[in-house]
Enzyme design. Sequence first.
Site, PDB file in Angstrom:
ATOM      1  N   CYS A 344      41.839  43.042  46.993  1.00  0.00           N
ATOM      2  CA  CYS A 344      41.400  44.166  47.811  1.00  0.00           C
ATOM      3  C   CYS A 344      41.961  44.181  49.237  1.00  0.00           C
ATOM      4  O   CYS A 344      42.430  45.239  49.697  1.00  0.00           O
ATOM      5  CB  CYS A 344      39.877  44.271  47.811  1.00  0.00           C
ATOM      6  SG  CYS A 344      38.979  42.725  47.836  1.00  0.00           S
ATOM      7  N   ARG A 373      41.162  31.161  41.867  1.00  0.00           N
ATOM      8  CA  ARG A 373      39.845  30.840  42.409  1.00  0.00           C
ATOM      9  C   ARG A 373      39.466  29.436  41.981  1.00  0.00           C
ATOM     10  O   ARG A 373      39.672  29.057  40.822  1.00  0.00           O
ATOM     11  CB  ARG A 373      38.787  31.825  41.916  1.00  0.00           C
ATOM     12  CG  ARG A 373      39.016  33.255  42.364  1.00  0.00           C
ATOM     13  CD  ARG A 373      37.970  34.215  41.821  1.00  0.00           C
ATOM     14  NE  ARG A 373      38.313  35.593  42.137  1.00  0.00           N
ATOM     15  CZ  ARG A 373      37.643  36.657  41.693  1.00  0.00           C
ATOM     16  NH1 ARG A 373      36.580  36.478  40.918  1.00  0.00           N
ATOM     17  NH2 ARG A 373      38.020  37.883  42.023  1.00  0.00           N
ATOM     18  N   GLN A 391      43.960  40.013  36.950  1.00  0.00           N
ATOM     19  CA  GLN A 391      42.990  41.095  36.785  1.00  0.00           C
ATOM     20  C   GLN A 391      43.698  42.425  36.596  1.00  0.00           C
ATOM     21  O   GLN A 391      44.763  42.656  37.177  1.00  0.00           O
ATOM     22  CB  GLN A 391      42.104  41.220  38.025  1.00  0.00           C
ATOM     23  CG  GLN A 391      41.028  40.177  38.171  1.00  0.00           C
ATOM     24  CD  GLN A 391      40.178  40.470  39.386  1.00  0.00           C
ATOM     25  OE1 GLN A 391      40.687  40.638  40.490  1.00  0.00           O
ATOM     26  NE2 GLN A 391      38.879  40.521  39.201  1.00  0.00           N
ATOM     27  N   ASP A 393      43.156  45.000  38.166  1.00  0.00           N
ATOM     28  CA  ASP A 393      42.393  45.348  39.356  1.00  0.00           C
ATOM     29  C   ASP A 393      42.771  46.735  39.844  1.00  0.00           C
ATOM     30  O   ASP A 393      43.905  47.192  39.667  1.00  0.00           O
ATOM     31  CB  ASP A 393      42.683  44.306  40.444  1.00  0.00           C
ATOM     32  CG  ASP A 393      41.554  44.182  41.441  1.00  0.00           C
ATOM     33  OD1 ASP A 393      40.543  44.889  41.279  1.00  0.00           O
ATOM     34  OD2 ASP A 393      41.677  43.372  42.370  1.00  0.00           O
ATOM     35  N   HIS A 395      41.661  49.831  43.121  1.00  0.00           N
ATOM     36  CA  HIS A 395      40.840  50.254  44.251  1.00  0.00           C
ATOM     37  C   HIS A 395      41.034  51.740  44.467  1.00  0.00           C
ATOM     38  O   HIS A 395      42.174  52.224  44.519  1.00  0.00           O
ATOM     39  CB  HIS A 395      41.192  49.455  45.506  1.00  0.00           C
ATOM     40  CG  HIS A 395      40.871  48.007  45.361  1.00  0.00           C
ATOM     41  ND1 HIS A 395      41.782  47.092  44.873  1.00  0.00           N
ATOM     42  CD2 HIS A 395      39.715  47.328  45.572  1.00  0.00           C
ATOM     43  CE1 HIS A 395      41.200  45.898  44.810  1.00  0.00           C
ATOM     44  NE2 HIS A 395      39.955  46.013  45.227  1.00  0.00           N
ATOM     45  N   LYS A 475      27.279  46.548  42.872  1.00  0.00           N
ATOM     46  CA  LYS A 475      28.248  46.735  41.794  1.00  0.00           C
ATOM     47  C   LYS A 475      27.564  47.073  40.478  1.00  0.00           C
ATOM     48  O   LYS A 475      26.378  46.778  40.265  1.00  0.00           O
ATOM     49  CB  LYS A 475      29.115  45.493  41.617  1.00  0.00           C
ATOM     50  CG  LYS A 475      28.396  44.263  41.096  1.00  0.00           C
ATOM     51  CD  LYS A 475      29.383  43.096  40.925  1.00  0.00           C
ATOM     52  CE  LYS A 475      28.659  41.823  40.504  1.00  0.00           C
ATOM     53  NZ  LYS A 475      29.577  40.687  40.311  1.00  0.00           N
ATOM     54  N   HIS A 521      35.934  49.283  44.346  1.00  0.00           N
ATOM     55  CA  HIS A 521      36.635  48.189  43.661  1.00  0.00           C
ATOM     56  C   HIS A 521      36.310  48.326  42.173  1.00  0.00           C
ATOM     57  O   HIS A 521      35.132  48.418  41.808  1.00  0.00           O
ATOM     58  CB  HIS A 521      36.128  46.830  44.140  1.00  0.00           C
ATOM     59  CG  HIS A 521      36.193  46.616  45.616  1.00  0.00           C
ATOM     60  ND1 HIS A 521      36.993  45.655  46.189  1.00  0.00           N
ATOM     61  CD2 HIS A 521      35.536  47.225  46.637  1.00  0.00           C
ATOM     62  CE1 HIS A 521      36.826  45.671  47.500  1.00  0.00           C
ATOM     63  NE2 HIS A 521      35.948  46.625  47.798  1.00  0.00           N
TER      64      HIS A 521
END
Length: 648
Positions: A344, A373, A391, A393, A395, A475, A521
């Site tokens: 992000c 991570r 991911q 991912d 946004h 979320k 997100h």
Amino acid sequence: MSQISLTFPDGNRRDATAGVTPAEVAADISKSLSKKAISATVNGLHWDLQWPIEADASIAINTMADEAPALELIRHDLAHVMARAVQEIWPDVKVTIGPVIENGWYYDFDRAEPFTPEDLGAIEKKMREIINKRDPVRTEVWDRPRAIAHYEANGEPYKVELIGAIPGDEPLRMYWHGDWQDLCRGPHLQNTGQLPADSFKLMSVAGAYWRGDSDRAMLQRIYGVAFRNKEQLKAHLTFLEEAAKRDHRKLGREMDLFHMQEEAPGQVFWHPNGWTIYTELQDFMRRAQRRDGYVEVNTPQVVDRKLWEASGHWEKYQDHMFIVEVDEEHAREKSVNALKPMNCPCHVQIFNKGLKSYRDLPLRMAEFGSCARYEPSGALHGLMRVRGFTQDDGHIFCEEDQIAAETEKFIKLLSDVYRNLGFPTYKIKFSDRPDLRAGSDETWDKAEKALLDATHRITNDVELNPGEGAFYGPKLEFVLTDAIGRDWQCGTLQVDFVVPERLDATYVGRDGAKHRPVMLHRATLGSFERFIGILIEEHAGKLPFWLAPRQVVVASIVSEADDYVHEVVAALTAAGVRAEADVRNEKINFKVREHSVGKVPVILACGAREVEDRTVSVRRLGEKQTSVTNLTDMVLTLGREATPPDQL
């Protein structure tokens, strides 16, 4: 003696003398209830039948019909009965702790010799003997000096240490199951005979350090499972057997998909077969996102700490980040960087390049972002829990009044993706503010209301998951249920008013002034690694044909068919099918067996007759019967089956 008032679930009240026990209350109600009673719930707390009630209280008497308290007591009492059985068989063994866990319990023992599978059978037999004795269970509260003296005299040093760790204002409860005694918070059943003797099983033995400290003694931990009846136990054991068959680590080896090794803990070495699944899934997601109006980007994996400090991740998430220090040339001190744990902040950097207008919003930005991570080594589990992952991912930068429409649009995208991957239904959980968070309560109020209102436009079937939001916003969690009933949290959607402000993201509004965008997100599959693990276990390795890494093997029955085998492979490849030849000098049954273990969906066998007739013998995975089909028809059929569902 003072009088107290007891209130029952039906609203009825009953006066009693202070110090009355739930056992006495049950006996006063009826002889039948007294016999069936196993515990009580007093002011919402699970209460032993022998514990006194000293003040006005709400009370409910529990029986074996009350599932939650019954299972807790069954599993807790069985832990004690198991420890008693071990010490009756091996009196020199020292006991430590034995808590209830999901589906059962464990107990840690200090014993010189390792427990064997035969030992587990002997312990089970002794446990049933103890249950059949129907020994009474009683409890007393002791002071610390008395309890310590008792355990020192009985050679139980672990219990002495445990007493030292118990807060001074907490009572020391001593429980007896017959003549055997243990230190325990309770509650427990009235006698050992209340335990079902046919609904438990000892499962395994593992090593465990005392107090989880590798510098302390290595103990032996015996695990058991227990349920209210033998039918539930049988169902659980069947579930475990099925889960073992579906274990993605086992299937990963059989299908030659991936491996992991000590030199790269929590990171995946993808083999060609596994990488084929990965890239097919990624291409599928890329098409879905492109259709939904996303632009794809790619951002750096190593980023200076300054950006993580500005975004808030350094303060809130540093314990999960891999830190990289570099001696930069001419720099006075080392440059501190971090492998990105999420994408992000980098996406905001792209948004911030160039002036953005309200006409550019919503801006949907996607990345197959490689992240890292830190996860404790003990938590790592194949593809399901890793340190390095990618991911899907995304946004969405939008205006506040676009949150509802973008939420609805994303849920539709996610629903289509899940349906095409074989998951037509899913659950939604709403996670609100955690204790450790950024942003004001006013900002969180606004974010939570916006996300919940948007979700309710689509469905009211939303489960609250309190305190589990991200540090920057609430979320939604999208939870899949697999073929054997396990839940997997995959997709997420988070509303964030915090990070755009911290990283100074702005756009020019209709009024010509600068405004902060809202940042949504979102991830559909989540981690590719984890989702592939879920797919493997959901399908027990028998992946949908379009996603199978090795779709067809064309195998020769006789060497004279080798040229025809290669011709068939070429025709299938031209039709978009992943096909390979097997012309080894092996019997056809051997080849079929080997490729079936590798979960190849279709095996085409070619012998002299197939060459002459230009046909193939078809065997599909899981089917015992074979059929003979014209080659041209088979190529057309398999070409259609190899087409991803979004392209049909």
